[in-house]
Design an enzyme around this catalytic site. Structure first.
Site, PDB file in Angstrom:
ATOM      1  N   TYR A  53       0.836  -1.204   0.000  1.00  0.00           N
ATOM      2  CA  TYR A  53       0.000   0.000   0.000  1.00  0.00           C
ATOM      3  C   TYR A  53       0.871   1.254   0.000  1.00  0.00           C
ATOM      4  CZ  TYR A  53      -4.073  -2.945   1.024  1.00  0.00           C
ATOM      5  OH  TYR A  53      -5.073  -3.892   0.967  1.00  0.00           O
ATOM      6  N   SER A 215     -13.588  -4.627  -0.181  1.00  0.00           N
ATOM      7  CA  SER A 215     -14.483  -3.918  -1.109  1.00  0.00           C
ATOM      8  C   SER A 215     -15.950  -4.205  -0.785  1.00  0.00           C
ATOM      9  CB  SER A 215     -14.193  -4.304  -2.561  1.00  0.00           C
ATOM     10  OG  SER A 215     -14.775  -3.389  -3.467  1.00  0.00           O
ATOM     11  N   PRO A 216     -16.351  -4.037   0.482  1.00  0.00           N
ATOM     12  CA  PRO A 216     -17.735  -4.330   0.861  1.00  0.00           C
ATOM     13  C   PRO A 216     -18.760  -3.433   0.184  1.00  0.00           C
ATOM     14  CG  PRO A 216     -16.626  -3.169   2.631  1.00  0.00           C
ATOM     15  CD  PRO A 216     -15.575  -3.530   1.635  1.00  0.00           C
TER      16      PRO A 216
END
Length: 325
Positions: A53, A215-216
């Protein structure tokens, strides 16, 4: 805040997991610090990150931000169940031919040390394989992870983006070695992406893994603002919005009837699934973070769950029933 055991482990984590992917990219460090402090104050003890990240040449930046936040003291590190990942290219020339994505014992050792250094800590509670590497045997993988556990550098091992088959093979090999094996699977799962219900969720439940959906909100498509031109940067172009317009409009109508925001309902739907431990809320702002807290309180009744199934049909049932009858 509510808490749940992480898979078959004895570790309790909050039912919401704070995702940090945007920290250092879309969220400046000062705001990231505010969000993390607010998360601890709200009872969220489960933080997820990854060594890549920051992305590209900036890979590792997000872990560095967490490390500087931990260094402020005040019990921040002690109160945090920290999860990070290994697999990707860290753009380190000294990795040589092993720079590209993979999970060799060599790379796991090197990249674990790098994460510990950036995070300014001597241990990581949950160390996750970001992807499966079918070029590496499970004998090699479990040997590397066992060494890290024995050294006290990691507590538990998790997977991410694994198929049900990969989970089964991993747990079978762990059983022959007499070790705990995987305790979690981090997987893309949301109202618009229900394919994991066929194999990954049943395999995880049966074999002792807690599912951590990433990625809900499908990159912002389920956040409620996609139809107004405000979809998140990961939700794709307007073509995707138009593709799902009838569903999104029906979803918005249902949420209006419930008196709840779309993002809250989407998270509450995940939390209603017994296979799910904690969805990852990849917030960019404090306002977004504060909205997510409502999801833990919201209990969707059977009528609402049925409506959601009608709007967003699943893949047809758990394996093997969906294939056999």
């Amino acid at each position: 805040m509510q808490y749940s055991y992480l898979g078959k482990s004895g570790l309790k984590v909050s039912r919401l997991c704070l995702g940090t992917m945007n920290f250092g990219v879309d969220t400046e460090e000062k705001e990231a610090f505010r969000i993390m402090d607010a998360a601890l104050d709200a009872g969220i003890n489960f933080f997820d990150t990854a060594n890549i990240y920051g992305w590209g040449e900036n890979s590792g930046r997000t872990e560095e931000i967490l490390g500087r936040w931990f260094s402020l003291g005040g019990g921040r590190r002690e109160r945090t169940v920290l999860a990070t990942k290994v697999y990707g290219d860290m753009h380190d020339e000294t990795d040589g031919p092993n720079r590209e994505g993979g999970l060799s014992a060599y790379k796991i050792r090197r990249h674990l040390e790098g994460s510990l250094r950036r995070l300014q800590t001597d241990h990581i509670e949950l160390y996750q394989m970001h992807h499966v590497d079918r070029n590496v045997s499970w004998s090699e993988l479990w040997g590397a992870f066992e060494t890290a556990v024995y050294q006290g550098k990691i507590g538990y091992v998790g997977s991410s983006n694994f198929a049900g088959w990969d989970i089964a093979v991993a747990q079978g090999e762990a059983k022959t070695r007499g070790i705990l094996g995987l305790v979690s699977e981090q997987h893309k799962y949301n109202l618009l992406c229900r394919l994991p219900e066929l194999e990954v969720l049943p395999a995880s439940q049966s074999l002792g893994l807690g599912v951590i959906p990433w990625s809900p909100l499908d990159g912002g498509l389920l956040a409620g603002n996609a139809l107004r031109g405000g979809a998140g940067r990961r939700s794709g172009d307007s073509k995707r919005v138009e593709q799902h317009r009838p569903q999104l409009e029906a979803f918005g109508k249902l949420c209006d009837e419930l008196g709840e925001r779309e993002d809250v309902v989407a998270l509450a739907w995940l939390l209603a699934n017994p296979a799910v431990t904690a969805p990852i809320t990849g917030v960019r702002t404090m306002e977004q973070f504060e909205r997510t807290l409502r999801a833990v309180e919201l209990k969707l009744d059977e009528a609402a769950l049925k409506r959601l199934d009608e709007i967003f049909p699943g893949p047809g049932g758990d394996a093997p029933r969906a294939y056999a009858w």
